[in-house]
Design an enzyme around this catalytic site. Structure first.
Site, PDB file in Angstrom:
ATOM      1  N   GLY A  49       0.844  -1.208   0.000  1.00 34.24           N
ATOM      2  CA  GLY A  49       0.000   0.000   0.000  1.00 34.24           C
ATOM      3  C   GLY A  49       0.865   1.238   0.000  1.00 34.24           C
ATOM      4  CG  ASP A  66      -5.267   8.842   1.736  1.00 35.77           C
ATOM      5  OD1 ASP A  66      -4.768   9.460   0.774  1.00 35.77           O
ATOM      6  OD2 ASP A  66      -6.163   9.281   2.486  1.00 35.77           O
ATOM      7  CG  LEU A  67      -1.801   4.461   7.002  1.00 35.83           C
ATOM      8  CD1 LEU A  67      -2.557   5.282   8.038  1.00 35.83           C
ATOM      9  CD2 LEU A  67      -1.804   3.002   7.395  1.00 35.83           C
ATOM     10  CG  ASP A 110      -6.904   1.160  18.471  1.00 37.54           C
ATOM     11  OD1 ASP A 110      -6.691   2.391  18.532  1.00 37.54           O
ATOM     12  OD2 ASP A 110      -8.030   0.671  18.633  1.00 37.54           O
ATOM     13  CG  HIS A 111      -4.476   5.955  15.092  1.00 40.50           C
ATOM     14  ND1 HIS A 111      -5.713   5.565  14.649  1.00 40.50           N
ATOM     15  CD2 HIS A 111      -4.577   7.271  15.344  1.00 40.50           C
ATOM     16  CE1 HIS A 111      -6.516   6.609  14.639  1.00 40.50           C
ATOM     17  NE2 HIS A 111      -5.853   7.665  15.058  1.00 40.50           N
ATOM     18  CE  LYS A 152      -5.247   9.452  18.739  1.00 38.76           C
ATOM     19  NZ  LYS A 152      -5.067  10.625  17.904  1.00 38.76           N
ATOM     20  CG  ASP A 158     -14.343   4.789  11.429  1.00 38.98           C
ATOM     21  OD1 ASP A 158     -13.399   4.176  10.904  1.00 38.98           O
ATOM     22  OD2 ASP A 158     -14.369   6.028  11.550  1.00 38.98           O
ATOM     23  CG  HIS A 187      -9.839   4.417  17.539  1.00 42.59           C
ATOM     24  ND1 HIS A 187      -8.747   3.636  17.253  1.00 42.59           N
ATOM     25  CD2 HIS A 187     -10.228   4.962  16.364  1.00 42.59           C
ATOM     26  CE1 HIS A 187      -8.488   3.717  15.953  1.00 42.59           C
ATOM     27  NE2 HIS A 187      -9.374   4.510  15.386  1.00 42.59           N
TER      28      HIS A 187
HETATM   29  C1  BG6 Z   1      -9.644   6.349  12.309  1.00 43.21           C
HETATM   30  C2  BG6 Z   1     -11.011   6.366  11.725  1.00 43.21           C
HETATM   31  O1  BG6 Z   1      -9.350   5.082  12.824  1.00 43.21           O
HETATM   32  O2  BG6 Z   1      -9.539   7.311  13.329  1.00 43.21           O
HETATM   33  C3  BG6 Z   1     -11.335   7.739  11.182  1.00 43.21           C
HETATM   34  O3  BG6 Z   1     -11.113   5.408  10.688  1.00 43.21           O
HETATM   35  C4  BG6 Z   1     -11.114   8.796  12.222  1.00 43.21           C
HETATM   36  O4  BG6 Z   1     -12.668   7.795  10.697  1.00 43.21           O
HETATM   37  C5  BG6 Z   1      -9.758   8.642  12.890  1.00 43.21           C
HETATM   38  O5  BG6 Z   1     -11.194  10.044  11.588  1.00 43.21           O
HETATM   39  C6  BG6 Z   1      -9.631   9.575  14.075  1.00 43.21           C
HETATM   40  O6  BG6 Z   1      -8.318   9.579  14.520  1.00 43.21           O
HETATM   41  P1  BG6 Z   1      -7.702  10.810  15.308  1.00 43.21           P
HETATM   42  O7  BG6 Z   1      -6.329  10.377  15.657  1.00 43.21           O
HETATM   43  O8  BG6 Z   1      -7.747  11.987  14.378  1.00 43.21           O
HETATM   44  O9  BG6 Z   1      -8.592  11.027  16.510  1.00 43.21           O
END
Ligand code: BG6
Length: 490
Positions: free
Chosen positions: A11, A15-16, A179-180, A184, A237, A242
């Site tokens: 990929g 975008d990512l 899970d980003h 944080k 989503d 998250h």
């Molecule tokens: C992503 C979602 O996982 O997290 C998006 O797919 C969302 O829809 C995003 O906008 C939000 O991330 P952050 O870091 O901007 O709060």
């Protein structure tokens, strides 16, 4: 310093990769976190020369990396680490060529460690993992790890099927599910705030805490992701991953040691205690909403409604907002509501966790002109990073009037590494603490699936909210019926 390895990025033109991964890798390069013998092999379907790939990466850094031309003086060195190989997910020859390229890079004597990053459309996750194994790429005397982006399935069954495919190619301990939010700074800090401060632990339970509120609001709409978002909605989503991750961090028991599995074991116990909802409970405890056009003269003026967005069905039933009241049925949390809310096109971009403490048993100040508000601990995750405690103090110059005051700590978010940088570095070093284990994913889906089903069956009505607001009125009612309100009040 990360160990020597080759990072294979699937990929690479997506975008990512452009928005997050190249900036993160370049920062790591500049901070000397990457070893001498390290390469990034980009792959995507498009045929690109190495030079063309390098110039795409450079452009991505300028566009998304908050970097100027001056910041790119180190770029020529970074560019030496970049290679490109076109790979069609279903072409064996492409994988063979990729394997050959990786082996060629390893001829410089580096340890043949390999890290595969799937930053592509989720429908390819399983097949690509299997192809990596089939062509022999994942058989190496060094480590072979897989980083995989969300979404991890769209319900328990699809997640399980995907997991089985991945497990044919990689061992569980080599799978790094991103899970980003776990990357944080302030989400990671929850653990330290809780377990390194003796003043919080005695209060961290249903005897002192009245409720917990977690808000993750966005101002953006669906952007250009309608094809994904229409089938996902805010529940899949944001909540499945998250939001529940933040619940786990707040609610987990102290681990016996700060070791990956000890921490993950405690987190997963929270999901085991999370009360599951049937259709009737969903109506009582979950609010779903969809944004309509912003109102004239209000914050959202001029913004289109969700159904008018590009690629969205004009009769779409997809929720862009969810608020929910959760209960964790264990000794520590029995009876304490956890309120969540998240949505697109809300009034503010903000992620905050609020711990509301119980009121004083008797309010001595009730009849004076002051107002005794609750004590709050507010953890600010994004965009501001820090925390504050809301306390009550005497209003200066009065007799016994009370005002809320804040004891505040804020952290310089600009220079801190971004979530992706932290997570990439962890995966390179083999630390999976802040990645999602399979049992977490599966239990999160088991909680979410009946809610999604209730949405589908119309058991919880789809409400509307104007773009630029805090969501449907019922989201306030959800909290107010327990005698509370959403904090902070903006
Ligand atoms: C992503 C979602 O996982 O997290 C998006 O797919 C969302 O829809 C995003 O906008 C939000 O991330 P952050 O870091 O901007 O709060």
């Amino acid at each position: 310093l990360a160990p020597e390895h080759t990072l294979v990025l699937f990929g690479a033109t997506g975008d990512l990769a452009r928005r997050k991964l190249y900036p993160a890798l370049y920062h790591m390069h500049m901070r000397d976190m990457l070893p001498e013998r390290f390469s990034i092999v980009g792959t995507a379907r498009r045929a690109l020369t190495d030079e063309a790939f390098v110039s795409e990466v450079r452009q991505a850094l300028l566009t998304y990396g908050k970097l100027s031309e001056q910041d790119l003086t180190d770029f020529p060195d970074f560019a030496k680490r970049l290679r490109y190989q076109a790979v069609h997910a279903d072409r064996k020859d492409d994988y063979a060529a990729l394997h050959e390229l990786v082996r060629e890079l390893e001829r410089d004597g580096r340890t043949p460690n390999r890290l595969f990053y799937l930053a592509m459309a989720p429908e390819f996750f399983g097949d690509v993992a299997l192809s990596i194994a089939a062509c022999g790429l994942s058989q190496s005397p060094g480590f072979c790890r897989l980083i995989i982006e969300k979404p991890f399935g769209r319900d328990f069954e699809t997640a399980q099927a995907l997991n089985e495919q991945l497990r044919q190619a990689f061992a569980e301990e080599d799978i790094y599910r991103i899970d980003h939010y776990l990357g944080k700074e302030m989400v990671q800090n929850i653990e330290v705030i809780r377990f390194a401060n003796s003043m919080f632990e005695p209060l961290w339970n249903n005897r002192s805490i009245a409720n917990v509120q977690i808000t993750s609001s966005e101002t953006v709409g669906v952007e250009d992701r309608a094809s994904y978002y229409e089938g996902a909605g805010a529940l899949r989503d944001m909540v499945q991953n998250h939001m529940l991750q933040m619940v786990m961090m707040i609610a987990m028991e102290p681990p016996s040691r700060l070791k990956t599995e000890a921490i993950r074991d405690e987190k997963v116990k929270v999901l085991r205690s999370l009360r599951r909802y049937g259709p009737h409970d969903v109506k009582e405890n979950v609010v779903r909403g969809q944004y309509t056009a912003g109102a004239e003269g209000e914050k959202g003026q001029g913004l289109p409604g969700y159904r008018q967005e590009h690629g969205v069905n004009a009769a779409s039933q997809t929720e862009t907002f969810v608020a929910a009241r959760l209960f964790i049925d264990n000794f520590r949390w029995a009876g304490v509501p956890f309120y969540l809310r998240t949505g697109k096109r809300m009034a503010l971009k903000s992620t905050e966790i609020v711990i509301q403490f119980r009121d004083m048993p008797r309010d001595l100040y009730f009849n004076r002109d002051g107002q005794l508000g609750p004590n709050l601990l507010v953890i600010r995750v994004n965009p501001a990073e820090g925390m504050y405690m809301q306390l009550n103090a005497k209003k200066p110059g009065t007799e016994g009037s009370v005002v809320p005051i804040a004891m505040e700590f804020s952290q310089d978010a600009d220079n801190a590494p971004e979530a992706y940088e932290r997570l990439l570095y962890d995966a390179m070093r083999g630390d999976s603490t802040f990645f999602t284990r399979w049992d977490e994913v599966s239990l999160a889906w088991k909680f979410v699936d009946p809610i999604a089903e209730a949405f589908r069956e119309g058991d919880a009505p789809l409400e509307t909210y104007e773009a630029g607001t805090w969501g449907p009125d019922s989201a306030n009612a959800l909290v107010e019926k327990d005698g509370y309100r959403w904090w902070p009040v903006y």
